[in-house]
Design an enzyme around this catalytic site. Structure first.
Site, mmCIF file in Angstrom:
data_model
loop_
_atom_site.group_PDB
_atom_site.id
_atom_site.type_symbol
_atom_site.label_atom_id
_atom_site.label_comp_id
_atom_site.label_asym_id
_atom_site.label_seq_id
_atom_site.Cartn_x
_atom_site.Cartn_y
_atom_site.Cartn_z
ATOM 1 N N HIS A 112 0.856 -1.188 0.000
ATOM 2 C CA HIS A 112 0.000 0.000 0.000
ATOM 3 C C HIS A 112 0.890 1.236 0.000
ATOM 4 C CE1 HIS A 112 -3.656 2.316 0.669
ATOM 5 N NE2 HIS A 112 -3.011 2.987 1.608
ATOM 6 N N LEU A 147 -10.229 -3.150 5.224
ATOM 7 C CA LEU A 147 -9.552 -2.506 4.091
ATOM 8 C C LEU A 147 -8.240 -1.905 4.584
ATOM 9 C CD1 LEU A 147 -9.209 -1.390 1.285
ATOM 10 C CD2 LEU A 147 -10.735 0.492 1.889
HETATM 11 N N1 LIG Z 1 -10.001 -7.927 2.123
HETATM 12 C C1 LIG Z 1 -9.108 -7.073 1.595
HETATM 13 N N2 LIG Z 1 -8.998 -6.968 0.256
HETATM 14 C C2 LIG Z 1 -8.087 -6.099 -0.277
HETATM 15 C C3 LIG Z 1 -7.266 -5.307 0.558
HETATM 16 C C4 LIG Z 1 -7.409 -5.447 1.973
HETATM 17 O O1 LIG Z 1 -6.684 -4.791 2.768
HETATM 18 N N3 LIG Z 1 -8.334 -6.341 2.440
HETATM 19 N N4 LIG Z 1 -6.369 -4.395 -0.004
HETATM 20 C C5 LIG Z 1 -6.749 -3.971 -1.347
HETATM 21 C C6 LIG Z 1 -5.826 -3.037 -2.052
HETATM 22 N N5 LIG Z 1 -6.471 -1.743 -2.040
HETATM 23 C C7 LIG Z 1 -5.723 -0.749 -1.459
HETATM 24 O O2 LIG Z 1 -4.573 -1.015 -0.993
HETATM 25 C C8 LIG Z 1 -7.792 -1.520 -2.533
HETATM 26 C C9 LIG Z 1 -8.232 -2.179 -3.677
HETATM 27 C C10 LIG Z 1 -9.538 -1.971 -4.133
HETATM 28 C C11 LIG Z 1 -10.402 -1.102 -3.480
HETATM 29 C C12 LIG Z 1 -11.790 -0.929 -3.986
HETATM 30 O O3 LIG Z 1 -12.514 -0.077 -3.510
HETATM 31 N N6 LIG Z 1 -12.199 -1.759 -4.976
HETATM 32 C C13 LIG Z 1 -13.560 -1.745 -5.500
HETATM 33 C C14 LIG Z 1 -13.545 -1.700 -7.018
HETATM 34 C C15 LIG Z 1 -12.639 -0.599 -7.516
HETATM 35 C C16 LIG Z 1 -12.414 -0.777 -9.030
HETATM 36 O O4 LIG Z 1 -12.783 -1.852 -9.571
HETATM 37 O O5 LIG Z 1 -11.804 0.139 -9.604
HETATM 38 C C17 LIG Z 1 -14.258 -3.045 -5.128
HETATM 39 O O6 LIG Z 1 -13.558 -4.066 -4.874
HETATM 40 O O7 LIG Z 1 -15.515 -3.036 -5.161
HETATM 41 C C18 LIG Z 1 -9.949 -0.432 -2.339
HETATM 42 C C19 LIG Z 1 -8.634 -0.631 -1.877
HETATM 43 C C20 LIG Z 1 -6.948 -5.184 -2.225
HETATM 44 N N7 LIG Z 1 -7.968 -5.998 -1.633
HETATM 45 N N1 LIG Z 2 -4.723 0.473 -2.610
HETATM 46 C C1 LIG Z 2 -3.805 -0.332 -3.367
HETATM 47 C C2 LIG Z 2 -2.808 0.550 -4.066
HETATM 48 O O1 LIG Z 2 -3.014 1.751 -4.219
HETATM 49 N N2 LIG Z 2 -1.733 -0.088 -4.523
HETATM 50 C C3 LIG Z 2 -0.723 0.636 -5.246
HETATM 51 O O2 LIG Z 2 -0.967 0.495 -6.638
HETATM 52 C C4 LIG Z 2 0.281 0.707 -7.313
HETATM 53 C C5 LIG Z 2 0.457 -0.386 -8.303
HETATM 54 O O3 LIG Z 2 1.570 -0.053 -9.113
HETATM 55 P P1 LIG Z 2 2.255 -1.201 -9.999
HETATM 56 O O4 LIG Z 2 1.140 -1.827 -10.823
HETATM 57 O O5 LIG Z 2 3.244 -0.436 -10.809
HETATM 58 O O6 LIG Z 2 2.880 -2.186 -9.058
HETATM 59 C C6 LIG Z 2 1.392 0.660 -6.239
HETATM 60 O O7 LIG Z 2 1.839 1.967 -5.941
HETATM 61 C C7 LIG Z 2 0.675 0.075 -5.042
HETATM 62 O O8 LIG Z 2 1.209 0.512 -3.801
#
Ligand SMILES: Nc1nc2c(c(=O)[nH]1)N[C@@H](CN(C=O)c1ccc(C(=O)N[C@@H](CCC(=O)O)C(=O)O)cc1)CN2
Ligand SMILES: NCC(=O)N[C@@H]1O[C@H](COP(=O)([O-])[O-])[C@@H](O)[C@H]1O
Length: 220
Positions: A112, A147
């Site tokens: 993240h 999340l």
């Molecule tokens: N259970 C968990 N799943 C995921 C986590 C987590 O901590 N617990 N981390 C995320 C990564 N992420 C941020 O770091 C993140 C990814 C996706 C979303 C989100 O809101 N997704 C939406 C759709 C968005 C889209 O399709 O563009 C959704 O899933 O409905 C928020 C944060 C990965 N998964």
């Molecule tokens: N919430 C999740 C999130 O923001 N993740 C971020 O998406 C980018 C993916 O880059 P990459 O495809 O070049 O690895 C990275 O900066 C990662 O930390």
């Protein structure tokens, strides 16, 4: 010769973290082999990077499934078929349901681009800039049902400069992401991570800077 840790990477975007993991694996710097790269986006650049490295790929478009659980079940089946032991989220933009979490207990990591618990979710660099933070950074954590709330493994801090934009801050953070994600995978491969409630213990005790905020000048 110990068998290498079998790793699956899930990505929705360009895949620069995937590339750093591939590079570290091929250089023998991490005792891990990436055996599958999967995405919910057919046009994800990460898939091209995987193909160029000769790594198996899979596209599962979440829109083709009736529910989040069905999508997760199909993704789990693909990962199990590849014999994956550790799942790495690398810009994977789908929230994982308990179906996924229960299939790989304490075996899913995420990177993240902020110093959690600050700035969870999306638009992370914008959050940090708008807040007026002086430092940001990145976090590798185990994934849980919340999340970005899972136990933190490694973090790295970077300064936020006066004229930073979302792009310039993201680029500075990305350099550190590419350094700490492979390091977290290697700690897992060495079986040095022990989860105790919210804490992740690194055994034997790592250099103090390694398990807390990592200063790149000190950590190498
Ligand atoms: N259970 C968990 N799943 C995921 C986590 C987590 O901590 N617990 N981390 C995320 C990564 N992420 C941020 O770091 C993140 C990814 C996706 C979303 C989100 O809101 N997704 C939406 C759709 C968005 C889209 O399709 O563009 C959704 O899933 O409905 C928020 C944060 C990965 N998964
Ligand atoms: N919430 C999740 C999130 O923001 N993740 C971020 O998406 C980018 C993916 O880059 P990459 O495809 O070049 O690895 C990275 O900066 C990662 O930390």
């Amino acid at each position: 010769m110990l068998a290498k840790l079998r790793v699956g990477v899930l990505a929705s975007g360009r895949g620069s973290n995937l590339q750093s993991l591939i590079d570290q694996s091929l250089a023998g710097k991490i005792d891990a082999q990436i055996v599958l790269v999967a995405s919910n986006k057919a046009d994800a650049g990460a898939l091209d990077k995987a193909r160029e490295a000769g790594i198996a790929t899979r596209v599962l478009d979440h829109r083709n499934f009736g529910s989040r659980e069905e999508f997760d079940g199909a993704m789990v089946a693909a990962l199990r078929e590849a014999g994956v032991e550790l799942v790495l989220l690398a810009g994977f933009m789908r929230l994982l349901s308990p179906v996924f979490l229960d299939a790989f207990p304490q075996r899913i990591m995420n990177i993240h681009p902020a110093l959690l618990p600050a700035f969870p979710g999306l638009n992370v660099q914008r959050q940090a800039l708008e807040y007026g933070a002086r430092f940001s950074g990145c976090t590798v954590h185990f994934v849980d049902g919340g999340l970005d709330t899972g136990p933190i493994i490694i973090q790295a801090a970077v300064p936020i400069l006066e004229n930073d934009t979302e792009e310039s801050l993201a680029a500075r953070i990305l350099v550190e992401e590419h350094r700490i994600y492979p390091r977290a995978v290697q700690l897992f491969a060495e079986k040095r991570l022990r989860i105790e409630g919210r804490r992740v213990r690194i055994e034997p005790e790592a250099d103090p800077v390694e398990s807390a905020l990592v200063n790149p000048a000190l950590a190498e």
